[in-house]
Design an enzyme around this catalytic site. Structure first.
Site, PDB file in Angstrom:
ATOM      1  N   ILE A  10      -0.344   1.124   1.827  1.00  8.17           N
ATOM      2  CA  ILE A  10      -0.340   2.295   0.944  1.00  8.17           C
ATOM      3  C   ILE A  10       0.363   2.000  -0.372  1.00  8.17           C
ATOM      4  O   ILE A  10       0.148   2.685  -1.372  1.00  8.17           O
ATOM      5  CB  ILE A  10       0.324   3.504   1.641  1.00  8.17           C
ATOM      6  CG1 ILE A  10      -0.063   4.812   0.933  1.00  8.17           C
ATOM      7  CG2 ILE A  10       1.845   3.350   1.692  1.00  8.17           C
ATOM      8  CD1 ILE A  10       0.402   6.064   1.661  1.00  8.17           C
ATOM      9  N   HIS A  56       0.923  -4.545   9.932  1.00  7.72           N
ATOM     10  CA  HIS A  56       0.002  -3.552  10.494  1.00  7.72           C
ATOM     11  C   HIS A  56       0.728  -2.586  11.425  1.00  7.72           C
ATOM     12  O   HIS A  56       0.115  -2.011  12.326  1.00  7.72           O
ATOM     13  CB  HIS A  56      -1.145  -4.229  11.254  1.00  7.72           C
ATOM     14  CG  HIS A  56      -2.020  -5.093  10.399  1.00  7.72           C
ATOM     15  ND1 HIS A  56      -1.687  -6.378  10.059  1.00  7.72           N
ATOM     16  CD2 HIS A  56      -3.202  -4.832   9.787  1.00  7.72           C
ATOM     17  CE1 HIS A  56      -2.627  -6.887   9.286  1.00  7.72           C
ATOM     18  NE2 HIS A  56      -3.556  -5.976   9.105  1.00  7.72           N
ATOM     19  N   PRO A  78       0.183  -0.148  -2.974  1.00  2.00           N
ATOM     20  CA  PRO A  78      -0.522  -0.191  -4.263  1.00  2.00           C
ATOM     21  C   PRO A  78      -1.058   1.173  -4.705  1.00  2.00           C
ATOM     22  O   PRO A  78      -1.316   1.381  -5.891  1.00  2.00           O
ATOM     23  CB  PRO A  78      -1.686  -1.173  -4.004  1.00  2.00           C
ATOM     24  CG  PRO A  78      -1.235  -1.991  -2.842  1.00  2.00           C
ATOM     25  CD  PRO A  78      -0.432  -1.063  -1.989  1.00  2.00           C
ATOM     26  N   ASP A 138       0.808   0.191   6.004  1.00  7.70           N
ATOM     27  CA  ASP A 138       1.426  -0.965   5.348  1.00  7.70           C
ATOM     28  C   ASP A 138       0.814  -1.244   3.977  1.00  7.70           C
ATOM     29  O   ASP A 138       1.441  -1.910   3.144  1.00  7.70           O
ATOM     30  CB  ASP A 138       1.248  -2.211   6.214  1.00  7.70           C
ATOM     31  CG  ASP A 138       1.678  -1.983   7.651  1.00  7.70           C
ATOM     32  OD1 ASP A 138       2.683  -2.569   8.071  1.00  7.70           O
ATOM     33  OD2 ASP A 138       1.001  -1.204   8.360  1.00  7.70           O
TER      34      ASP A 138
END
Length: 691
Positions: free
Chosen positions: A439, A481, A441, A437
């Site tokens: 990843i 998550h 950025p 969740d």
């Protein structure tokens, strides 16, 4: 100042200036491909370029052609890229002017440079972090030729060149933060011409880079006149000496005028209202006067300019005659060759114990770190106190030390993008994004820098890294998550992607990924880590031997059947948690003899041969995924199967995935309604077989 330095500096400045003027004079001929020049920035770029050594690393940006000339490149070299020629030494005609990548023994090293403003700051800082690691571990940089010269004994530094407008990017803050926190040997050279494209500094910046740097404790900064060669050279000389000796970060903010267009496609006369003022700060007459003040005659100066102008014109005419790339050139250097092409070693050693999936990964990393000092692990909470939120790095910091296994701040972009620099100095980083969740950025760096480096550097700089990504729904993890993200990542070309279903595969793929010179993403399903989810005992494996490797692109037919004409048969193609849903569903339906199950193991490269062979045999196919199936990897794969196997099919290729809703809810009833299960796969199998 030393007259040789002045003469060399003036010659370099005049060369860059003459090239910019030649491009303008031949605008119609050279404007086929967009370009930007250093006009107005030449003094500061020349001053830094003249002082870097072959062991140093540089990350120029797209306006830095004067810097490249100062490194020793010729106008001809740069013009080959300007014209996108086959012999372009940086990219073979694949990317824009002044987007260098260089691995010459006698020049500073330049990993692949992209166009995205400011994106080079994280890879550059990763390089400085790699230099620091090499020094602490007593290792040599495998990409630098070692010699006995006095200069080669000097400590290396990294230089990251930036435009002031790019410093507003959030990823710059991540780079500055890590450099200051870890005291890395890096020089951030910020060239401030007061402009973005058409927006000026008053519109877009609350402060300049020098003022901004004051907020990062441990990052020293100075501001200088970057249009004054002597001032620039002497200031940089002191700063470089400080970084080489004290191993600390430094920012130099250099004020310069922009005396040419933003790029060849965005003309300054369309929007600039400061052109006369900018011309008054031209570095060319300033340096010319400095030569006169230091004893050069007018004739000597004129001779330098005449020689430069002649060379620039001759190099241009020569570059025009060079061949363009051929269509076949498109298909090279997407990946570097990997030595792991066959399954080797003992998968199920006699007497070995069964271990859970998370421990298979842990033991694989431990074995790699024990054997290879170039291997290190970092990410959020993987350090000694916790060893990862899933205990996937437990005990590693205690065994290998805090320099090899360490926590990072909460900055996914740095975690991902720093691997470009670490790889460039010969290291093999294994990094982790804590949940799939988060990843997002890091995707900018994964797409812009990591995935394209090998291809756009014409094979010189593949990024050798492993990105571990815990993924999938497990135990009411809720909307932040539980996500599956493989469809986004599989659309990034230039990376390899594993998504194993069991511990033995995970260990073998982890070992293969380590020895692969290319970037690898490994998705690790949280629900399989401990086999606590009912029906996932198959994720627990006898631990493979230390020498076991499993190549990418080799699917596993875990349930194989024979061709049958008297009953309906089908192939299930799946991966990760889907393997367990499919296996359990076929067993509960008592149809193991009618259902062939293919565990993909890797999503790229994809074992299309095994898939198509099976579907042609069974005549029906179901693709099982945990992602919502609309616009997904699974749906694209189903389309590919339909296209390749159409005349063998007795039913449309079907897919099953999560419901097409925006997020996985927290409530367990809603979560189970959202995602697939053994029961749902059973229903879909029966629908397919009955078709």
């Amino acid at each position: 100042m030393n007259k040789d330095i002045l003469k060399k500096g003036f010659s370099n400045l005049c060369t860059a200036k003459a090239m910019a003027e030649l491009y303008e004079e031949n605008f119609k001929q050279v404007s086929k491909y967009v370009h930007a020049t250093s006009r107005g920035h030449e003094a500061i770029q020349t001053a830094i370029g003249m002082q870097l050594l072959p062991q140093d690393y540089a990350f120029p940006y797209y306006r830095d052609d004067a810097m490249l000339l100062a490194f020793g490149l010729q106008p001809y070299d740069l013009m080959l890229q300007l014209l996108a020629k086959k012999d372009d030494p940086f990219s073979g005609g694949r990317t824009y002017y002044s987007h260098p990548s260089l691995k010459d023994d006698d020049k500073p090293k330049i990993p692949h440079q992209s166009s995205a403003t400011g994106m080079q700051a994280i890879p550059a800082t990763g390089t400085a972090m790699g230099m620091q690691y090499l020094e602490k571990q007593g290792l040599q940089n495998s990409n630098v030729i070692q010699s006995d010269s006095e200069e080669s004994k000097l400590n290396p530094i990294t230089v990251c060149s930036l435009g002031d407008a790019s410093v507003t990017e959030g990823e710059i803050a991540e780079a500055f933060q890590m450099a200051a926190l870890k005291q890395m040997p890096i020089l951030y050279l910020v060239q401030d011409n007061g402009w973005d494209i058409s927006a000026n500094e008053a519109e877009t910046r609350a402060q300049n880079a020098f003022e901004y740097a004051k907020g990062f404790h441990g990052l020293e900064a100075i501001s200088i006149d970057g249009a004054n060669f002597i001032e620039s050279y002497e200031a940089l000389e002191k700063v470089i000496k400080t970084i080489r000796e004290e191993r600390c970060p430094f920012l130099v903010h250099a004020k310069v005028p922009l005396l040419n267009h933003h790029t060849s496609g965005v003309r300054m006369e369309w929007y600039r209202d400061d052109l006369e003022e900018a011309k008054s700060r031209d570095p060319y007459p300033v340096l010319k006067q400095q030569l006169l003040d230091n004893g050069f005659s007018e004739k000597e100066i004129n001779d330098i300019e005449s020689e430069v102008n002649s060379k620039v014109e001759n190099d241009f005419q020569k570059a025009l005659k060079v061949e363009d790339p051929t269509p076949e050139d498109l298909f090279t250097h997407d990946f570097a060759p990997t030595p792991i092409t066959e399954e080797k070693g003992e998968r199920s050693p006699e007497g070995a114990e069964k271990v859970i999936m998370v421990d298979c990964a842990l033991f694989a990393v431990e074995e790699l770190m024990r054997e290879h000092k170039e291997c290190l692990l970092y990410g959020q909470d993987v350090g000694g106190r916790l060893g990862g939120v899933f205990r996937e790095a437990a005990t590693l910091a205690q065994k290998f030390g805090d320099d090899r296994v360490f926590n990072t701040p909460i900055q996914e972009a740095f975690i991902v993008g720093s691997t470009v620099g670490m790889s460039a100095v010969g290291l093999k980083p294994i990094v982790e994004v804590q949940f799939a969740d988060y990843i997002w950025p890091g995707l900018n760096q994964l797409f812009t820098e990591v995935s394209r480096s090998c291809y756009l550097s014409n094979g010189k700089w593949p990024v050798s890294m492993i990105l571990r990504v815990p993924i999938g729904a497990y135990g009411s993890g809720g909307p932040y998550h539980s996500s599956s993200v493989e469809s986004v990542v599989t659309n990034i070309r230039g990376i390899k992607i594993a998504y194993p279903s069991n511990g033995a595969d995970l260990k073998g793929l982890m070992k293969a990924a380590y020895h692969d010179p290319n970037p690898v993403v490994i998705f690790e399903h949280k629900g399989l880590y401990w086999s606590k989810v009912p029906g996932t005992q198959g994720a627990t494996s006898i631990e493979p031997a230390e020498d076991y490797v499993l190549p990418f692109g080799k699917a596993w037919v875990l349930q194989e059947i024979w061709k049958q004409d008297d009953v309906e048969t089908c192939t299930i193609v799946t991966y990760g948690m889907g393997v367990h849903w499919a296996y359990n569903a076929s067993g509960e339906l008592d149809k193991r003899d009618q259902i062939e199950i293919i565990d993909l193991r890797t999503l790229f490269p994809l074992d299309e041969k095994t898939i198509m062979k099976s579907v042609r045999k069974t005549g029906k196919c179901l693709v099982v995924t945990e992602e919502p199936s609309n616009n997904s990897f699974a749906r694209a794969l189903a389309g590919k199967i339909q296209e390749e196997c159409f005349k063998y099919l007795d039913a449309p290729v079907m897919t099953i995935g999560s419901e097409n809703m925006p997020a996985i809810p927290l409530n367990s009833t809603l979560e189970q309604t959202m995602i697939p299960s053994t029961e749902k796969v059973k229903v879909k199998i029966e629908e397919l077989l009955d078709y």
